[in-house]
Design an enzyme around this catalytic site. Structure first.
Site, short mmCIF file in Angstrom:
data_model
loop_
_atom_site.label_atom_id
_atom_site.label_comp_id
_atom_site.label_asym_id
_atom_site.label_seq_id
_atom_site.Cartn_x
_atom_site.Cartn_y
_atom_site.Cartn_z
CG ASP A 36 12.55 50.31 46.24
OD1 ASP A 36 13.45 50.62 47.02
OD2 ASP A 36 12.26 49.13 45.95
CE LYS A 58 7.65 47.60 44.55
NZ LYS A 58 7.44 46.19 44.29
CG MET A 173 6.87 44.23 54.27
SD MET A 173 6.50 43.59 52.62
CE MET A 173 7.05 41.89 52.75
N1 SAH Z 1 14.27 43.29 50.32
C1 SAH Z 1 14.21 43.83 51.65
C2 SAH Z 1 12.85 43.67 52.27
C3 SAH Z 1 11.76 44.47 51.61
S1 SAH Z 1 10.24 44.30 52.41
C4 SAH Z 1 15.30 43.16 52.50
O1 SAH Z 1 15.90 42.18 52.07
O2 SAH Z 1 15.55 43.64 53.60
C5 SAH Z 1 10.19 45.75 53.42
C6 SAH Z 1 10.23 45.37 54.87
O3 SAH Z 1 11.55 45.06 55.24
C7 SAH Z 1 9.82 46.48 55.80
O4 SAH Z 1 8.41 46.52 55.94
C8 SAH Z 1 10.48 46.04 57.09
O5 SAH Z 1 9.75 45.03 57.71
C9 SAH Z 1 11.76 45.43 56.58
N2 SAH Z 1 12.84 46.42 56.61
C10 SAH Z 1 13.51 46.93 55.56
N3 SAH Z 1 14.47 47.79 55.98
C11 SAH Z 1 14.39 47.80 57.32
C12 SAH Z 1 15.13 48.45 58.33
N4 SAH Z 1 16.12 49.28 58.05
N5 SAH Z 1 14.80 48.22 59.62
C13 SAH Z 1 13.81 47.36 59.93
N6 SAH Z 1 13.07 46.72 59.01
C14 SAH Z 1 13.37 46.93 57.72
#
Ligand code: SAH
Length: 508
Positions: A36, A58, A173
């Site tokens: 994704d 997504k 998010m």
């Molecule tokens: N499974 C992922 C989270 C998915 S939800 C994890 O464990 O990190 C997606 C959210 O994760 C985004 O909206 C943001 O809030 C956060 N996110 C993911 N990558 C990010 C990054 N590089 N920097 C800041 N926030 C991030």
């Protein structure tokens, strides 16, 4: 049960170096990779060329495939007996819906494994200089979704509990709901002076961090134009960033730099620039090909032991020479009685990879100094010298050697041809102000890159131009382009140094 297996793999938060070794191994032998948006794109290059690459990206707003469809896809691929990597940003079980996918696989009797990843809630703060726990400050952390279904009036989250939570709060998010999150926490009794931060694109070259307090963080983030994906951190640990911030302090942080070298040669300059914090865009303007006619090269290389010297003026020449040597059924021992000269450190390094050390190297990286360097070692009268070079290499070197009485053989060992960059990529790159820097490592990168981009578009951009040396600069001036910097040492480290020196001093 089929022999297929679905691996739910965490790709980490963005920096490609932050995926686990296990995850990378699985990608390297996958039959199919289902990925994704947030996964670091470069990790996909690790997949075998024949692997099926399926994008199911997504975004908060537009769902390409519904979750049920993704579940079905994974089940189908697994039942087909494939080794499937389901690659997800961060950790697959932290707001990644990995649990739902695992349940669907269990139900369908498809084997699966989980490979955890580094989650953004820990990694983005770490790269912003915020330890999520800190002795004497905070001894716990809560991972929270800040995403609410828009048609819900009531929040799923228990803000009273969150407001009284004694540790760090990490909201995923949550950018869109930031005003609501901050206001609800304050409303439920959290001190408005509690430090808060937003980290956008954490762990990537685009990382951006803003800090404030619960009472002003919404205004701070809005003013800075922070958009998703970003992580919201609330808690006293945020204050530690003042001392611990490191990633964003690197000298080229936030700079977008274009590398125009041939793809196979780009990795060194790319790595050096990335180590200094730059976002590197590889847009090869040239590619190295075998000469139009390889027969003269093959003949000379097959007879190499009859030469007194071989002069290499580029790493490409070294590669072409050893390719020809292999074609001739020979190896490095064919050079046993032959002396070898290289033009500079990059060429010397490539030669070293074939187990050979050069007998001569000019003090400065200049073709014009080669003949004198050799003449200082021995009288070149009657010496047979082989020069495997680019088909269009200037003749001066050969003339210099002949003037000293040598019998020089100039051989076209390779040729440089223009590479056409993807026009969509160019449009994206030059949208707005364009990149911060464009690096040119040879005259042919200049002419071919300008051909592709167009002089007008380049002039209209704010990009600074970096040249590796006087010959490349002369080609630029011929097109009425003035290099902003020219490397003092005409090598990749020299070029990187010149860009570094041109950076304005940092504000403290
Ligand atoms: N499974 C992922 C989270 C998915 S939800 C994890 O464990 O990190 C997606 C959210 O994760 C985004 O909206 C943001 O809030 C956060 N996110 C993911 N990558 C990010 C990054 N590089 N920097 C800041 N926030 C991030």
């Amino acid at each position: 049960m089929s022999d297929g297996c679905v691996y739910l793999v965490g790709a980490g938060p963005g920096d490609p170096g932050l995926m686990t070794i296990r995850g990378r191994e699985l990608v390297r032998r996958a039959d199919a990779v289902v990925y994704d948006n947030l996964a670091a794109r470069r990790l996909l290059d690790e997949a075998p060329p024949q692997a099926e690459m399926i994008y199911v990206g997504k975004q908060a707003s537009a769902h390409t495939l519904k979750q049920e469809e993704i579940n079905e896809l994974l089940v189908r691929l697994g039942l087909e007996g494939k080794q499937v990597v389901r690659l997800k940003g961060g950790d697959p079980f932290v707001f990644g819906r990995g649990g739902e996918e695992a349940l669907a696989l269990v139900e369908a009797g498809v084997a699966f494994e989980v490979v955890p990843g580094i989650t953004a809630g820990v990694a983005a703060p770490a790269y912003a200089g915020i330890p999520v726990t800190h002795r004497g400050v905070t001894s716990s952390i809560a991972l929270i979704t800040g995403h609410e279904t828009p048609d819900k009036d009531e929040s799923d989250l228990d803000y009273a509990a969150l407001a009284s939570w004694p540790g760090t709060l990490a909201f995923y998010m949550g950018v869109k709901n930031l005003p609501k999150i901050a206001a609800s926490l304050i409303e439920h009794g959290k001190d408005p002076a509690t430090p808060a931060a937003l980290v956008r694109w954490g762990t990537t070259a685009r990382q951006e961090t803003v800090t404030g307090t619960l009472s002003d963080i919404t205004e701070v983030a809005t003013r800075a134009g922070i958009k998703p994906p970003a992580l919201i951190v609330v808690g006293h640990v945020v204050a530690l960033r003042q001392s611990i911030s490191w990633f964003e302090n690197r000298p080229l942080c936030g700079k977008r730099i274009v590398v125009t070298r041939a793809r196979l040669q780009a990795s060194r300059v790319t790595q050096q620039l990335e180590d200094l914090g730059a976002e590197v865009i590889e847009l090869p303007a040239i590619r190295i090909e075998p000469p139009a006619d390889a027969a003269p090269l093959d003949a000379a290389v097959g007879d190499v032991s009859s030469f007194d010297w071989v002069i290499f003026t580029s790493a490409n020449g070294v590669n072409a020479f050893f390719d020809a040597l292999q074609r001739a059924g020979l190896d490095s021992r064919a050079l046993a009685g032959v002396q070898v000269c290289v033009i500079g450190p990059g060429t010397a390094r490539r030669l070293g990879q074939f187990g050979l050390r050069a007998d001569a190297q000019p003090k400065t990286y200049k073709a014009s100094e080669i003949s004198q360097t050799l003449a200082a070692i021995e009288d070149l009268g009657g010496k047979k010298i082989l020069c495997p070079r680019a088909d269009i290499a200037p003749k001066d070197l050969i003339e210099d050697l002949e003037a000293l009485g040598a019998d020089a053989t100039d051989i076209a060992a390779y040729r440089t041809v223009g590479e056409t960059p993807d026009p969509a990529l160019l449009d994206e790159l030059f949208a707005g102000d364009g990149p911060d820097w464009i690096t040119f490592t040879s005259s042919s990168t200049v002419t071919n890159f300008i051909n592709a981009v167009g002089l007008d578009r380049l002039r209209a951009s704010a990009a600074s131009l970096a040249s590796i040396g006087p010959v490349t600069s002369a080609t630029m001036r011929g097109l009425d382009l003035e290099p902003d910097v020219e490397a003092t040492a005409h090598t990749i480290p020299g070029l990187v140094e010149a860009i570094l020196e041109a950076q304005p001093p940092r504000e403290q």
